[in-house]
Design a protein around this motif. Structure first.
Motif, PDB file in Angstrom:
ATOM      1  N   MET A  16      42.769  34.827  28.059  1.00 26.72           N
ATOM      2  CA  MET A  16      42.701  34.995  29.503  1.00 26.72           C
ATOM      3  C   MET A  16      42.979  33.666  30.220  1.00 26.72           C
ATOM      4  O   MET A  16      43.673  33.622  31.243  1.00 26.72           O
ATOM      5  N   MET A  22      44.236  32.769  34.022  1.00 24.27           N
ATOM      6  CA  MET A  22      43.086  33.128  34.839  1.00 24.27           C
ATOM      7  C   MET A  22      42.173  31.920  35.000  1.00 24.27           C
ATOM      8  O   MET A  22      42.055  31.089  34.098  1.00 24.27           O
ATOM      9  N   ALA A  26      37.322  33.565  37.564  1.00 26.44           N
ATOM     10  CA  ALA A  26      37.790  34.946  37.426  1.00 26.44           C
ATOM     11  C   ALA A  26      37.365  35.536  36.090  1.00 26.44           C
ATOM     12  O   ALA A  26      36.988  36.719  36.003  1.00 26.44           O
ATOM     13  N   LYS A  29      33.688  36.465  36.244  1.00 24.78           N
ATOM     14  CA  LYS A  29      33.455  37.698  36.988  1.00 24.78           C
ATOM     15  C   LYS A  29      33.861  38.929  36.194  1.00 24.78           C
ATOM     16  O   LYS A  29      33.132  39.944  36.160  1.00 24.78           O
ATOM     17  N   GLU A  30      35.016  38.839  35.506  1.00 26.17           N
ATOM     18  CA  GLU A  30      35.507  40.005  34.769  1.00 26.17           C
ATOM     19  C   GLU A  30      34.643  40.325  33.559  1.00 26.17           C
ATOM     20  O   GLU A  30      34.403  41.493  33.243  1.00 26.17           O
TER      21      GLU A  30
END
Length: 326
Positions: A16, A22, A26, A29-30
């Motif tokens: 990621m 990312m 982010a 949060k994901e």
């Protein structure tokens, strides 16, 4: 968390971050984990070999050469400029000056005191500071003027133009670099007007200097400061180079003479204790002069050409002294 699950998470976070670009926020949060945990897991991914980062330095051969010289002489930074095979002397001076200008645009900040020397390479800096950004900095000569030489090489002109490009304040020295009598030099440097110059020298944060070679149609002869007798005296004492019209030998030892007693310039010892003392010089003939300046510790940042850098390494290898000087 078992080992397999941990590794799966490391791989996922690494993909990621590095492949999908990312941000850590982010990812946090994901995946529903703290941002500090993301940072810790990215570090662990590198430590465990899940992520292997390599820096591509094979764009040209200059990068490895820069690192070699930095380690060899304990320098803050070396910038080596590739040059075209058919480059003229003027082209070479210009490319190192352009690199010097880029470095200065990067490091000069509000409150800095920037000292400049004179010469053809230093004069090549003029006009290279487009989009420099305004800085509340002070710009001062490190040596007196170059006598009856071309005014485009005059230190006051160089200082004025660079200061104008940065929106800074410029100061001038109204005297030649070398005067006829020691008493004349003493009167000048002890005068009230010169106090401001010496105060600025004492507070230098950045120095930018060229490096001369007395064995190459000397700058001093070129500038009309002295004749062959003085040059012969310098040669007998092993003079290999000069910075701000102060001479030294191959080991960087300063040479004291009648000439040095008549020189209006900063003491080179002062250059050893400032954050950036930048030497801008090129040519195979100047390689020994650059080595002496590096060994003396008068510069901690070098900007030169690839040809010159290779000659420096060659000279040191031939003399059996290719070891770190840090």
């Amino acid at each position: 968390m078992d080992k397999r699950e941990e590794k799966r998470l490391l791989v996922k976070i690494a993909q990621m971050y590095y492949e999908e670009d990312m941000t850590q926020g982010a990812i946090s949060k994901e995946l529903g984990i703290y941002r500090t945990s993301v940072s810790r897991l990215l570090k662990k991914a590198r430590e465990d070999g899940v992520v292997k980062i390599t820096v591509s330095s094979d764009i040209d051969g200059a990068f490895e050469l820069e690192r070699q010289l930095e380690k060899l002489f304990g320098l803050k930074e070396v910038i080596i400029v590739p040059e075209k095979r058919d480059s003229t002397e003027l082209d070479k001076k210009k490319v190192v000056a352009m690199a010097g200008a880029e470095l200065l645009k990067r490091i000069i900040k509000d409150g800095d005191v920037v000292g400049c020397a004179w010469g053809s390479t230093m004069a090549s800096l003029i006009g290279e500071f487009t989009n420099a950004g305004k800085k509340d900095a002070h710009f001062v000569p490190l040596v007196g003027g170059p006598g009856p030489m071309d005014t485009k090489h005059h230190v006051n002109r160089i200082v004025y133009n660079i200061a104008e490009d940065f929106g800074g304040t410029s100061y001038f020295i109204d005297a030649a670099a070398v005067v006829e009598k020691k008493e004349t030099k003493d009167d000048i440097v002890q005068s009230h007007y010169f106090t401001k110059i010496t105060d600025l020298w004492d507070n230098l944060t950045i120095a930018v200097v060229g490096i001369g070679n007395p064995n190459q149609s000397s700058n001093l002869v070129w500038a009309g400061f002295c004749g062959n007798r003085e040059i012969e005296d310098l040669n007998q004492q092993g003079a290999i180079g000069d910075i701000c019209s102060r001479f030294y030998d191959l080991d960087g030892n300063l040479i004291q003479s009648d000439l040095s007693d008549r020189t209006i310039a900063i003491e080179l010892e002062k250059l050893k204790n400032i954050p950036y003392s930048i030497g801008i010089a090129e040519s195979v003939e100047k390689a020994p002069s650059i080595i002496g300046g590096l060994r003396g510790g008068y510069i901690n940042t070098l900007i030169t050409t690839e040809e010159t850098a290779n000659e420096i390494i060659k000279i040191i290898e031939e003399n059996g002294t290719l070891e770190s000087m840090d």
